[in-house]
Design a protein around this motif. Sequence first.
Motif, PDB file in Angstrom:
ATOM      1  N   ARG A  26       1.965   6.500  13.902  1.00 21.61           N
ATOM      2  CA  ARG A  26       0.509   6.261  13.212  1.00 21.61           C
ATOM      3  C   ARG A  26       0.670   5.931  11.726  1.00 21.61           C
ATOM      4  N   LEU A  27      -0.021   4.900  11.243  1.00 23.38           N
ATOM      5  CA  LEU A  27       0.045   4.774   9.867  1.00 23.38           C
ATOM      6  C   LEU A  27      -1.752   4.650   9.500  1.00 23.38           C
ATOM      7  N   ASP A  28      -2.036   5.694   8.664  1.00 21.20           N
ATOM      8  CA  ASP A  28      -3.455   5.924   8.531  1.00 21.20           C
ATOM      9  C   ASP A  28      -3.846   4.821   7.107  1.00 21.20           C
ATOM     10  N   GLY A  29      -4.980   4.264   7.221  1.00 18.62           N
ATOM     11  CA  GLY A  29      -5.323   3.475   5.731  1.00 18.62           C
ATOM     12  C   GLY A  29      -5.131   1.775   5.831  1.00 18.62           C
ATOM     13  N   ASN A  30      -5.190   1.391   4.857  1.00 16.12           N
ATOM     14  CA  ASN A  30      -4.946   0.009   4.971  1.00 16.12           C
ATOM     15  C   ASN A  30      -3.587  -0.560   4.754  1.00 16.12           C
ATOM     16  N   TRP A  31      -2.981  -1.333   5.625  1.00 17.62           N
ATOM     17  CA  TRP A  31      -1.571  -2.065   5.532  1.00 17.62           C
ATOM     18  C   TRP A  31      -1.678  -3.531   5.718  1.00 17.62           C
ATOM     19  N   THR A  32      -0.473  -4.283   5.348  1.00 19.47           N
ATOM     20  CA  THR A  32      -0.075  -5.318   5.761  1.00 19.47           C
ATOM     21  C   THR A  32       1.258  -5.424   5.785  1.00 19.47           C
ATOM     22  N   SER A  33       1.875  -6.271   6.150  1.00 22.70           N
ATOM     23  CA  SER A  33       3.570  -6.540   6.599  1.00 22.70           C
ATOM     24  C   SER A  33       3.938  -7.777   6.305  1.00 22.70           C
ATOM     25  N   ILE A  34       5.137  -7.618   5.968  1.00 25.12           N
ATOM     26  CA  ILE A  34       5.828  -8.977   5.317  1.00 25.12           C
ATOM     27  C   ILE A  34       7.347  -8.831   6.705  1.00 25.12           C
ATOM     28  N   GLU A  87      -6.873 -10.406  -1.826  1.00 23.20           N
ATOM     29  CA  GLU A  87      -8.169 -10.406  -0.713  1.00 23.20           C
ATOM     30  C   GLU A  87      -8.278  -9.580   0.214  1.00 23.20           C
ATOM     31  N   PHE A  88      -7.357  -8.187   0.016  1.00 23.41           N
ATOM     32  CA  PHE A  88      -7.386  -7.251   0.758  1.00 23.41           C
ATOM     33  C   PHE A  88      -7.794  -6.016  -0.134  1.00 23.41           C
ATOM     34  N   PRO A  89      -8.077  -4.877   0.554  1.00 21.57           N
ATOM     35  CA  PRO A  89      -8.669  -3.652  -0.509  1.00 21.57           C
ATOM     36  C   PRO A  89      -7.601  -3.345  -1.389  1.00 21.57           C
ATOM     37  N   PRO A  90      -7.901  -2.750  -2.583  1.00 17.72           N
ATOM     38  CA  PRO A  90      -6.801  -2.707  -3.636  1.00 17.72           C
ATOM     39  C   PRO A  90      -5.828  -1.712  -3.118  1.00 17.72           C
ATOM     40  N   ASP A  91      -6.340  -0.675  -2.110  1.00 21.18           N
ATOM     41  CA  ASP A  91      -5.271   0.478  -1.712  1.00 21.18           C
ATOM     42  C   ASP A  91      -4.384   0.010  -0.607  1.00 21.18           C
ATOM     43  N   THR A  92      -4.476  -1.436  -0.414  1.00 24.76           N
ATOM     44  CA  THR A  92      -3.895  -1.734   0.902  1.00 24.76           C
ATOM     45  C   THR A  92      -2.144  -1.749   0.482  1.00 24.76           C
ATOM     46  N   LYS A  93      -1.298  -0.931   1.475  1.00 23.71           N
ATOM     47  CA  LYS A  93       0.132  -0.831   1.373  1.00 23.71           C
ATOM     48  C   LYS A  93       0.781  -1.840   2.258  1.00 23.71           C
ATOM     49  N   ILE A  94       2.187  -1.919   1.888  1.00 18.94           N
ATOM     50  CA  ILE A  94       2.931  -3.111   2.456  1.00 18.94           C
ATOM     51  C   ILE A  94       4.155  -2.661   3.096  1.00 18.94           C
ATOM     52  N   ILE A  95       4.363  -3.033   4.381  1.00 23.24           N
ATOM     53  CA  ILE A  95       5.382  -2.289   5.378  1.00 23.24           C
ATOM     54  C   ILE A  95       6.319  -3.746   5.096  1.00 23.24           C
ATOM     55  N   VAL A  96       7.586  -3.179   4.711  1.00 23.22           N
ATOM     56  CA  VAL A  96       8.840  -3.797   4.444  1.00 23.22           C
ATOM     57  C   VAL A  96      10.013  -3.429   5.263  1.00 23.22           C
ATOM     58  N   PRO A  97      10.940  -4.041   5.323  1.00 23.72           N
ATOM     59  CA  PRO A  97      12.253  -3.634   6.144  1.00 23.72           C
ATOM     60  C   PRO A  97      13.079  -2.478   5.412  1.00 23.72           C
ATOM     61  N   PRO A  98      13.782  -1.693   6.125  1.00 22.96           N
ATOM     62  CA  PRO A  98      14.030  -0.473   5.483  1.00 22.96           C
ATOM     63  C   PRO A  98      15.338  -0.568   4.705  1.00 22.96           C
ATOM     64  N   GLU A 131       1.104   2.027  15.317  1.00 18.19           N
ATOM     65  CA  GLU A 131      -0.323   1.778  15.289  1.00 18.19           C
ATOM     66  C   GLU A 131      -0.943   2.029  14.147  1.00 18.19           C
ATOM     67  N   VAL A 132      -1.454   0.845  13.537  1.00 22.50           N
ATOM     68  CA  VAL A 132      -2.139   0.775  12.146  1.00 22.50           C
ATOM     69  C   VAL A 132      -3.606   1.196  11.992  1.00 22.50           C
ATOM     70  N   GLU A 133      -4.060   1.815  11.296  1.00 21.91           N
ATOM     71  CA  GLU A 133      -5.569   2.193  11.374  1.00 21.91           C
ATOM     72  C   GLU A 133      -6.360   0.851  10.827  1.00 21.91           C
ATOM     73  N   HIS A 134      -6.023   0.452   9.781  1.00 18.75           N
ATOM     74  CA  HIS A 134      -6.832  -0.793   8.956  1.00 18.75           C
ATOM     75  C   HIS A 134      -5.629  -1.872   8.791  1.00 18.75           C
ATOM     76  N   TYR A 135      -5.234  -2.877   9.939  1.00 22.30           N
ATOM     77  CA  TYR A 135      -4.264  -3.907   9.637  1.00 22.30           C
ATOM     78  C   TYR A 135      -4.796  -5.122   8.935  1.00 22.30           C
ATOM     79  N   PHE A 136      -4.249  -5.596   7.815  1.00 19.05           N
ATOM     80  CA  PHE A 136      -4.655  -6.916   7.139  1.00 19.05           C
ATOM     81  C   PHE A 136      -3.706  -7.990   7.450  1.00 19.05           C
TER      82      PHE A 136
END
Length: 407
Positions: A163-171, A200-211, A239-244
């Motif tokens: 589970r990832l809480d908050g705002n997220w996007t992914s590359i 265009e996403f909320p300022p606190d949006t975090k980014i999912i990147v390869p490890p 499972e992402v709470e808010h996914y952009f």
Amino acid sequence: MSYSTLPPRRINTIAYWLRRWPAIHRVGRWMRRTLWVALVDGFWEFTRCLFVNSTRFGPPARTFSVYQALRCGWPKLNGRIVLHDQGVPRVTGDSLLVTSGMGQHLEQPWPILWSEHSNARLITESLAFLMPDKTLCIESAYNEKRWRADTASRFLRLPPPTRLDGNWTSIVSLWVPNRGFAIYGHWLFDALPRLVLLPEFPPDTKIIVPPNLKPYQKESLELMGVWDRCRPTPERHLEVEHYFFSSPVGIIAGYNPYAVHVTRKALLPKGDSNYSGPKKFFFHRTGKSRAVENSAEIRDFFRSQGWAVVNDVELTFAQTIKLFSEADAICSFMGSNMSNLIFCKPGCLVMHLVPDFLPDGWVDWVAQVVELDYHFSVIPCGGRFVPKIIIDLELIKKFFESTGVSF
């Protein structure tokens, strides 16, 4: 979770290793491209039908298009279509885009878009977007033409989600997976352009990147000012709470001017101001795949003619940007290193040496977008089954003479 195929990089490594036995290589290549593909595809299509009503087992049986939902104004979906169509490249009968047989000039239209989703599930090593009822977002799996080849369409059972809480996007995607390493060109053309929509996403949006990021990948994220928002992510079920969702903007194998323009705009000003490289150089790729046996001889030849030789591993990413942005003339063999042409200034002379067994045309369309003075020569290498590539220097000399370039 089970996968039916080896990762692309592992497959390519085995294929190149088998080149030393041409007969075995031919048989293996036929089996891989025909018999094996048919068996694997048949297995997954059967599994898709068998578990169509199961919520715990089996791959996705349905797809959903965010683009079509946004296009018709579906009220349940928040998002925006940034671009419907990226246009088409210019082609001629002798263009590598045509002669390669890959149809790289036929990839448009390829829309650019984003959308917002609650409690989104991202799955497998591509972290493609799985919607409720095992419905796969086709844009996250490179569209209708390719979604069946994505690992997100080929699993038997997923592990428990993280589970990832908050705002997220992914590359993360099939070509920038969270297992193994992304090829340099895919990082520049497939991954980084997706970050352009962050404003265009909320300022606190975090980014999912390869490890397992390579130094140049981390450096590029630092140059874009987003590294402190990144989460190296090895998990293959989130499972992402808010996914952009920022859609893949295209693929390097297809006409993708959007990726060139936005990556160039974001990174060109970030070149190392303290570095000054040669204005005319031969760019030597050090990778083992498609290695040239007499590369030392070729490098010595360029040096004897007053050209500098630059190895791709000698520079930081910021220095590479500066090197290509200031270049007047460049020569190199086919490889991901040619992706750096997006940083060149219009009119830069580019001499492209293309092996006859890989007439890939993507450099052709990149050169068009950047408005380069582009020339290529298909170099006979003995075919793809030759274990060692040896290039005749006389061919390089004749190539330069035919284009009117003086050493």
